[in-house]
Design an enzyme around this catalytic site. Structure first.
Site, short mmCIF file in Angstrom:
data_model
loop_
_atom_site.label_atom_id
_atom_site.label_comp_id
_atom_site.label_asym_id
_atom_site.label_seq_id
_atom_site.Cartn_x
_atom_site.Cartn_y
_atom_site.Cartn_z
N SER A 147 51.60 12.03 3.46
CA SER A 147 51.95 12.97 2.14
C SER A 147 51.10 14.68 1.98
O SER A 147 50.00 13.65 1.38
CB SER A 147 53.17 13.07 1.20
OG SER A 147 53.13 13.70 0.39
N TYR A 160 53.67 8.87 -7.08
CA TYR A 160 53.82 8.55 -5.36
C TYR A 160 52.65 8.53 -4.59
O TYR A 160 52.14 8.95 -3.43
CB TYR A 160 55.02 9.79 -4.97
CG TYR A 160 55.14 10.74 -3.57
CD1 TYR A 160 56.11 9.59 -3.11
CD2 TYR A 160 54.89 11.35 -3.28
CE1 TYR A 160 56.30 9.42 -1.71
CE2 TYR A 160 55.16 12.07 -2.09
CZ TYR A 160 56.11 11.06 -1.16
OH TYR A 160 55.85 11.25 -0.39
N LYS A 164 50.72 7.47 -1.12
CA LYS A 164 50.09 8.12 -0.57
C LYS A 164 48.83 8.39 0.31
O LYS A 164 48.35 8.14 1.35
CB LYS A 164 50.84 9.25 -0.05
CG LYS A 164 52.87 9.23 -0.26
CD LYS A 164 52.53 9.07 0.88
CE LYS A 164 54.28 8.09 1.92
NZ LYS A 164 54.69 7.79 2.42
#
Length: 257
Positions: A147, A160, A164
């Site tokens: 991402s 998050y 990633k």
């Protein structure tokens, strides 16, 4: 061989996680259109059954498997399903993942580790299980879906974004471990207009995201699927350990915050 022929996946067998909808579904369908048989995995069986039905309509074989990637026992059964039905594994797409924003002061260690398990550890474990079969088949390809959050510094994405970013680096490192028999690459999507995003996207949010994207529009799942097909196919035979950023040209935060 014609250049378009190098994008074919005839005779190949793929596992795609998170294949029930959005990016995962688009990748599974793209691989099937290119000639691959596909094991479609996600937690909701009805969704992957729908994806598998669309693949069969394209004339390819498909298996739908209910799988929670954070359950490592289920990952083993997923690999078994691929070998039982297709007798080989040549492609793996680690697409399942995600989480919402977090407050670092209230995020517990258990929550943080769950985010890592969902986005990072599961991909590492499934890769570990699949690579030996890829080697037996004479070669293979692992694709991780990371991402833009891996490289942007923004508030409320410490869990998050960290997961990633780690997946991005894992991609580079495993490419060194498994070359030249198995290639490992990743796609880093920007804001993609999936059903999940559409459900929380207000008009003002969309306008802000589009304003901060040089291409002035949100991406679509097929944009990621096209890059995924390139990285899976012989067209990218000399590419490994790379991250393709498919983000509309964004070079700074695309989410207002």
């Amino acid at each position: 061989m014609k250049i378009l022929d190098t994008f074919r996946l005839d005779g190949q067998a793929a596992i795609v996680t998170g294949a029930g909808r959005g990016i995962g579904q688009a990748i599974a369908l793209a691989y099937a259109e290119a000639g691959a048989d596909v094991v479609c995995a996600a937690r909701t069986l009805s969704e992957v059954e729908a994806t598998a039905a669309r693949i069969r309509a394209l004339g390819r074989r498909a298996v739908a498997v209910s799988c929670d990637v954070t359950n490592f026992g289920q990952l083993g059964r997923l690999v078994d399903a691929a070998m039982t039905n297709f007798d080989r594994i040549t492609h793996l797409v680690n697409n399942a993942g995600g989480t919402g924003p977090n407050d670092p002061l209230t995020t517990t260690p258990e929550t943080f580790e769950n985010v890592l398990r969902f986005n990072l550890t599961s991909a590492c474990e499934l890769t570990r299980l699949c690579v030996p079969y890829m080697r037996e088949s004479g070669g293979g390809n692992v694709l991780n879906i990371t991402s833009v959050a891996a490289r942007y510094a923004q508030r409320h994405f410490s869990a998050y974004g960290t997961a990633k970013a780690a997946l991005t680096q894992l991609t580079r490192l495993l490419a060194q471990d498994f070359a030249p028999i198995v290639r490992v690459n990743a796609v880093s999507p920007g804001p993609i207009l999936t059903d999940s995003l559409a459900g929380v996207l207000t008009g003002d949010m969309r306008q802000g995201m589009e304003h901060n994207t040089p291409m002035k529009c949100l991406g679509e799942p097929r944009d990621i699927a096209a890059a995924a097909l390139y990285l899976a196919s012989p067209a990218s035979r000399w590419v490994t350990g790379k991250i393709i950023e498919v983000d509309g040209g964004a070079d700074s935060t695309v989410w207002p915050g």
